[in-house]
Design a protein around this motif. Structure first.
Motif, PDB file in Angstrom:
ATOM      1  N   THR A 170       0.743  -1.447   0.180  1.00 18.37           N
ATOM      2  CA  THR A 170       0.188   0.245  -0.167  1.00 18.37           C
ATOM      3  C   THR A 170       0.585   1.265   0.272  1.00 18.37           C
ATOM      4  N   LEU A 171       0.413   1.944  -1.303  1.00 16.20           N
ATOM      5  CA  LEU A 171       1.116   3.131  -1.098  1.00 16.20           C
ATOM      6  C   LEU A 171       0.176   4.572  -1.022  1.00 16.20           C
ATOM      7  N   ASP A 175       2.594   9.806  -0.521  1.00 15.73           N
ATOM      8  CA  ASP A 175       4.746   8.273  -1.113  1.00 15.73           C
ATOM      9  C   ASP A 175       4.599   8.482  -2.991  1.00 15.73           C
ATOM     10  N   LEU A 176       4.191   8.180  -3.161  1.00 10.00           N
ATOM     11  CA  LEU A 176       3.841   8.383  -4.186  1.00 10.00           C
ATOM     12  C   LEU A 176       4.723   9.941  -4.877  1.00 10.00           C
ATOM     13  N   LEU A 177       3.973  10.986  -3.897  1.00 11.83           N
ATOM     14  CA  LEU A 177       4.517  12.079  -4.270  1.00 11.83           C
ATOM     15  C   LEU A 177       6.438  12.412  -4.066  1.00 11.83           C
ATOM     16  N   ALA A 178       7.103  11.693  -2.552  1.00  9.96           N
ATOM     17  CA  ALA A 178       8.072  12.113  -2.099  1.00  9.96           C
ATOM     18  C   ALA A 178       9.082  10.979  -2.979  1.00  9.96           C
ATOM     19  N   VAL A 179       9.180   9.931  -4.058  1.00  9.83           N
ATOM     20  CA  VAL A 179       9.162  10.028  -4.804  1.00  9.83           C
ATOM     21  C   VAL A 179      10.118  11.069  -6.355  1.00  9.83           C
ATOM     22  N   ALA A 180       9.386  11.162  -6.447  1.00 10.90           N
ATOM     23  CA  ALA A 180       8.883  12.544  -7.364  1.00 10.90           C
ATOM     24  C   ALA A 180       9.795  13.304  -7.470  1.00 10.90           C
ATOM     25  N   LEU A 181       9.731  13.892  -6.348  1.00  8.10           N
ATOM     26  CA  LEU A 181      10.335  14.715  -5.013  1.00  8.10           C
ATOM     27  C   LEU A 181      11.889  14.951  -4.917  1.00  8.10           C
ATOM     28  N   ARG A 182      12.182  13.643  -5.083  1.00 10.45           N
ATOM     29  CA  ARG A 182      13.414  13.649  -5.237  1.00 10.45           C
ATOM     30  C   ARG A 182      14.568  13.380  -6.350  1.00 10.45           C
ATOM     31  N   HIS A 183      13.785  13.790  -6.807  1.00 10.27           N
ATOM     32  CA  HIS A 183      14.396  14.253  -8.318  1.00 10.27           C
ATOM     33  C   HIS A 183      14.308  15.973  -8.960  1.00 10.27           C
ATOM     34  N   GLU A 184      14.932  16.734  -9.946  1.00  9.63           N
ATOM     35  CA  GLU A 184      14.876  17.623 -10.449  1.00  9.63           C
ATOM     36  C   GLU A 184      13.005  17.962 -11.487  1.00  9.63           C
ATOM     37  N   PRO A 185      12.808  19.319 -11.315  1.00 10.83           N
ATOM     38  CA  PRO A 185      11.449  19.266 -12.407  1.00 10.83           C
ATOM     39  C   PRO A 185      11.971  18.595 -13.202  1.00 10.83           C
ATOM     40  N   ASP A 186      10.864  17.906 -14.471  1.00 11.28           N
ATOM     41  CA  ASP A 186      11.230  18.447 -16.153  1.00 11.28           C
ATOM     42  C   ASP A 186      11.968  20.074 -16.801  1.00 11.28           C
ATOM     43  N   PRO A 235     -10.800   1.527  -6.817  1.00 18.38           N
ATOM     44  CA  PRO A 235     -10.700  -0.055  -6.106  1.00 18.38           C
ATOM     45  C   PRO A 235      -9.472   0.886  -4.137  1.00 18.38           C
ATOM     46  N   GLY A 236      -8.791   1.977  -4.358  1.00 16.28           N
ATOM     47  CA  GLY A 236      -8.354   1.915  -3.023  1.00 16.28           C
ATOM     48  C   GLY A 236      -7.549   0.961  -3.396  1.00 16.28           C
ATOM     49  N   THR A 237      -7.312   0.158  -1.956  1.00 17.68           N
ATOM     50  CA  THR A 237      -6.524  -0.838  -1.545  1.00 17.68           C
ATOM     51  C   THR A 237      -6.536  -2.619  -2.275  1.00 17.68           C
ATOM     52  N   GLU A 238      -7.748  -2.656  -2.623  1.00 16.28           N
ATOM     53  CA  GLU A 238      -8.507  -3.557  -3.272  1.00 16.28           C
ATOM     54  C   GLU A 238      -7.298  -4.147  -4.030  1.00 16.28           C
ATOM     55  N   VAL A 239      -7.044  -6.007  -4.153  1.00 16.14           N
ATOM     56  CA  VAL A 239      -6.755  -6.582  -4.795  1.00 16.14           C
ATOM     57  C   VAL A 239      -7.234  -6.817  -6.510  1.00 16.14           C
ATOM     58  N   ASN A 267      -1.924  -5.025  -5.897  1.00 18.35           N
ATOM     59  CA  ASN A 267      -3.112  -2.919  -4.829  1.00 18.35           C
ATOM     60  C   ASN A 267      -2.604  -1.949  -5.552  1.00 18.35           C
ATOM     61  N   PRO A 268      -3.870  -1.621  -6.202  1.00 17.76           N
ATOM     62  CA  PRO A 268      -3.849   0.268  -7.364  1.00 17.76           C
ATOM     63  C   PRO A 268      -3.682   1.339  -6.629  1.00 17.76           C
ATOM     64  N   SER A 269      -2.772   0.629  -5.058  1.00 15.54           N
ATOM     65  CA  SER A 269      -2.387   2.587  -4.152  1.00 15.54           C
ATOM     66  C   SER A 269      -1.123   2.888  -5.003  1.00 15.54           C
ATOM     67  N   MET A 270      -0.361   2.253  -5.709  1.00 17.06           N
ATOM     68  CA  MET A 270       0.624   2.533  -6.453  1.00 17.06           C
ATOM     69  C   MET A 270       0.583   3.726  -7.474  1.00 17.06           C
ATOM     70  N   ALA A 271      -0.931   3.800  -8.615  1.00 14.54           N
ATOM     71  CA  ALA A 271      -1.725   4.221  -8.869  1.00 14.54           C
ATOM     72  C   ALA A 271      -2.499   5.503  -8.784  1.00 14.54           C
ATOM     73  N   SER A 272      -3.045   5.193  -7.620  1.00  9.08           N
ATOM     74  CA  SER A 272      -4.116   6.167  -6.566  1.00  9.08           C
ATOM     75  C   SER A 272      -4.922   7.031  -8.047  1.00  9.08           C
TER      76      SER A 272
END
Length: 379
Positions: A170-171, A175-186, A235-239, A267-272
């Motif tokens: 479950t993400l 969590d997903l935004l934090a991954v993006a913010l490790r990088h510089e903007p495009d 589905p949220g976190t329903e697999v 778990n589709p929370s990876m897509a949100s």
């Protein structure tokens, strides 16, 4: 959302004959209109290696459905016209619709800075929500880095070993935004265009801040219930995928060769809010017909949604607010979106007046030509 093998645009995947699935003849119902080109393209997708295809078109003659190939390569069970499937980035049109409804109600402006609603949230490595508007989230001109392009995220969620280890994690949106913010903007906000799933993760967070409810709750209340889209869900976190449905297959690699894996449960929370939704072809036809027909948005907001920006390198496609304008080879323009997530590639397209719609799904993500199916129906 798009998996690493799925492209934004009308021709979604590399061609291959890697998986030979037994084909089931396409079957049509209730329409006097011609769909021979669509049938041919569906059969060609299966011949190219897609396990199975389900499609439904809706026009002034009625509703026509067709299937080809199989929904389960182990049992040979054919696909069904009623199949529910993961629609990936088609979710983005629903999210954008909610935000435009909120604008119509005077609860926000598309020109609001993200920081107004999410103060301090979009900050890091040059990202700054004080300079990004809601509109730029929706048309992918914000410059925010796409979290699915992060090498670690891709390894953990798209590659074979990582997927099987992390498929049920479950993400959260943070969590997903934090991954993006490790990088510089495009790029600087408004300076260019780049498809970024992070934009719609943030857009979902804005909906929650404005309304006090999750984006899923608002989509159900504002879109699914009024249109009676009973096969569509968040589905949220329903697999699992609700029945009726087919299995979903992937190579879990940036190749069209090698083993094929069943990736149906995840778990589709990876897509949100960038791509978690499940639907079927009839519901997608109804949604896009209602949207383009002016039943979900006032004229001003629909015009804003259809105000497009250029996509470099893709001359026949322009991007609006969660909506793509595609010019087909025959000169016809269709509006809609494509969507890819593990084992599932989907597309929905509708004429500008909403009177002719098509939605379909491939239950394999490494081969097949979605553009040919759309051309077959509308040209």
């Amino acid at each position: 959302m798009r998996v690493r093998t799925a492209l934004v645009g009308t021709t979604a995947l590399i061609l291959s004959a890697a998986l030979a699935a037994p084909a089931v003849a396409a079957t049509g119902t209730r329409s006097t209109g011609g769909h021979a080109g669509t049938r041919t393209a569906i059969d060609a997708a299966v011949a190219a290696g897609v396990p199975g295809v389900t499609a439904t078109a809706r026009d002034t003659h009625g509703t026509w459905s067709a299937t080809a190939g199989v929904g389960d390569t182990g049992t040979g069970t054919p696909r069904s016209a009623a199949d529910r499937y993961r629609v990936g980035s088609i979710t983005k049109t629903f999210v954008s619709t909610v935000l435009l409804q909120l604008e119509a109600e005077g609860r926000l402006s598309l020109d609001d800075k993200v920081d107004r609603w999410l103060p301090g949230v979009v900050r890091g490595h040059g990202h700054d929500g004080r300079g990004i508007t809601v509109r730029q989230l929706l048309n992918h001109t914000s410059g925010i880095y796409d979290y699915t392009s992060d090498a670690g995220f891709a390894r953990d969620h798209f590659a074979r070993d990582g997927f099987f280890e992390h498929r049920y994690d479950t993400l959260t949106p943070h969590d997903l935004l934090a991954v993006a913010l490790r990088h510089e903007p495009d790029f600087a906000p408004g300076a260019s265009w780049n498809y970024s799933n992070t934009n719609y993760v943030v857009a979902g967070m804005v909906i929650e801040k404005v309304t006090g409810h999750s984006y899923a709750t608002e989509i159900r209340r504002r879109v699914l219930r009024p249109l009676h889209l009973t096969a569509t869900s968040l589905p949220g976190t329903e697999v699992t995928v609700p029945r009726p449905g087919s299995r979903a297959y992937s190579k879990l690699a940036e190749t069209d060769t090698g083993p094929t894996y069943d990736v149906t449960t995840l778990n589709p929370s990876m897509a949100s809010s960038a791509g978690e939704m499940i639907s079927n072809s009839a519901d997608l036809d109804r949604f896009y017909s209602a949207l383009l027909g002016g039943k979900l948005l006032p004229p001003r907001q629909l015009k804003e949604m259809k105000t497009t920006v250029k996509i470099d390198g893709v001359p026949n496609v322009r991007y609006g607010l969660g909506l793509m304008d595609t010019k087909l080879t025959c000169g016809v323009h269709v509006w809609g979106h494509t969507g890819g997530i593990h084992g599932s590639v989907s597309a929905a397209a509708t004429t500008p007046d909403g009177r002719h719609s098509l939605a379909f799904n491939f239950n394999g993500d490494w081969t097949g030509d979605t553009g040919a199916v759309i051309e077959g129906e509308f040209c």
